[in-house]
Design an enzyme around this catalytic site. Structure first.
Site, PDB file in Angstrom:
ATOM      1  N   PRO A 110       0.984  -1.183   0.012  1.00  0.00           N
ATOM      2  CA  PRO A 110      -0.043   0.089   0.037  1.00  0.00           C
ATOM      3  C   PRO A 110       0.954   1.308  -0.170  1.00  0.00           C
ATOM      4  O   PRO A 110       1.832   1.386   0.927  1.00  0.00           O
ATOM      5  CB  PRO A 110      -0.807  -0.219   1.387  1.00  0.00           C
ATOM      6  CG  PRO A 110      -0.928  -1.732   1.412  1.00  0.00           C
ATOM      7  CD  PRO A 110       0.589  -1.973   1.009  1.00  0.00           C
ATOM      8  N   GLU A 111       0.666   2.209  -0.857  1.00  0.00           N
ATOM      9  CA  GLU A 111       1.190   3.391  -1.025  1.00  0.00           C
ATOM     10  C   GLU A 111       0.375   4.595  -0.159  1.00  0.00           C
ATOM     11  O   GLU A 111      -0.528   4.214   0.256  1.00  0.00           O
ATOM     12  CB  GLU A 111       1.501   3.764  -2.228  1.00  0.00           C
ATOM     13  CG  GLU A 111       2.475   2.691  -3.080  1.00  0.00           C
ATOM     14  CD  GLU A 111       2.599   3.081  -4.480  1.00  0.00           C
ATOM     15  OE1 GLU A 111       2.839   4.024  -5.000  1.00  0.00           O
ATOM     16  OE2 GLU A 111       2.730   1.882  -5.358  1.00  0.00           O
TER      17      GLU A 111
END
Length: 277
Positions: A2-3
């Protein structure tokens, strides 16, 4: 992994779901996720109330007044809220926080790479090295163009590797590095210190705009990402190059290719993003 946009959507979801709830018990079947061990978390958090949830880069900061859990989801971590402790347990459940109202915050992690660290609120940067060295958040108010240009001028590494460096700008990962470089028409292998002032500004502006767009659309769910409500994002429908090798470029029709840059799979358009100089 996840960014920033995905972690921000997790933050927004958890804020609605758990702020105001009081912890009764903490449990785990994989103690390594809890830095310092289960006993530390149980002793410190029993009777503590969630007062807010913040984010810095890809880190979640779950506040309990004087204490904060610094949570990094790493590759596959995700949170879910179960209405009761009797709700069937999903696969890969490794940490759970049972609240006094009977609901249960569950942390799932297929690879068990995620970590939670309990720190004194306000001392996060002293306790967590990744936060101490974190670059600016990619917003118009915090991401200074002159400072970004100066940082790139010192680096001979490929520009993609540089913008993945969290000390340069916070929260950019593999997906949004590829996308912002395509938007700015910059080759991912271009040495950072060879970019023109115009190219640096184009990239700076693209990072701000693209990450905000991704937040608005709920993040990118090309792999396993879902938010705290279990919803997939919609940003994957807006991607131009990431995971699109072999398809035509949306801008010029040239076939998107995939290469390795700094050991990371990298997607770009050879026509729109030529290497210069």
């Amino acid at each position: 992994m996840p960014e920033l946009p995905e972690v921000e959507n997790v933050r927004l979801g958890l804020t609605k779901l758990i702020v105001g709830k009081t912890v009764a018990q903490v449990g785990t079947d994989w103690e390594k996720i809890l830095v310092g061990g289960l006993a530390l978390f149980q002793t410190a958090l029993a009777g503590a109330t969630v007062t807010g949830i913040d984010r810095r880069g890809k880190y979640l900061l779950i506040r309990f007044g004087a204490l904060t859990i610094v949570s990094h989801l790493r590759m596959e971590g995700k949170y879910q809220l179960a209405p009761t402790v009797d709700t069937p347990k999903p696969r890969f459940l490794h940490v759970w926080f049972t609240f006094t109202d009977g609901s249960q915050l569950r942390y799932l992690d297929m690879r068990k790479f995620g970590r939670m660290q309990l720190v004194t609120t306000g001392e996060e940067t002293k306790a967590v090295a990744g936060l101490a060295k974190m670059g600016p958040e990619p917003t118009a108010a915090t991401f200074d163009l002159k400072a970004f240009k100066a940082a790139l001028a010192k680096r001979k590494a490929p520009i993609k590797s540089v913008i993945l460096d969290q000390t340069v700008v916070a929260g950019v990962g593999n997906i949004y590095a590829d996308e912002t470089l395509w938007l700015a028409r910059i080759n991912p292998e271009q040495p950072a210190n060879t970019l023109s002032a115009r190219a640096v500004k184009a990239l700076h502006d693209a990072i701000i705009a693209e990450l905000q767009k991704a937040i608005t659309l709920g993040g990118t769910s090309v792999h396993s990402f879902v938010d705290a409500d279990g919803h997939r994002g919609a940003m994957q429908d807006q991607l131009h190059v990431y995971d699109r090798e072999g398809t035509p470029c949306d801008r010029c029709g040239t076939t998107i290719v995939k290469i390795k840059v700094g050991q990371r799979g990298t997607h770009y358009c050879p026509h729109c993003q030529p290497k210069r100089g």
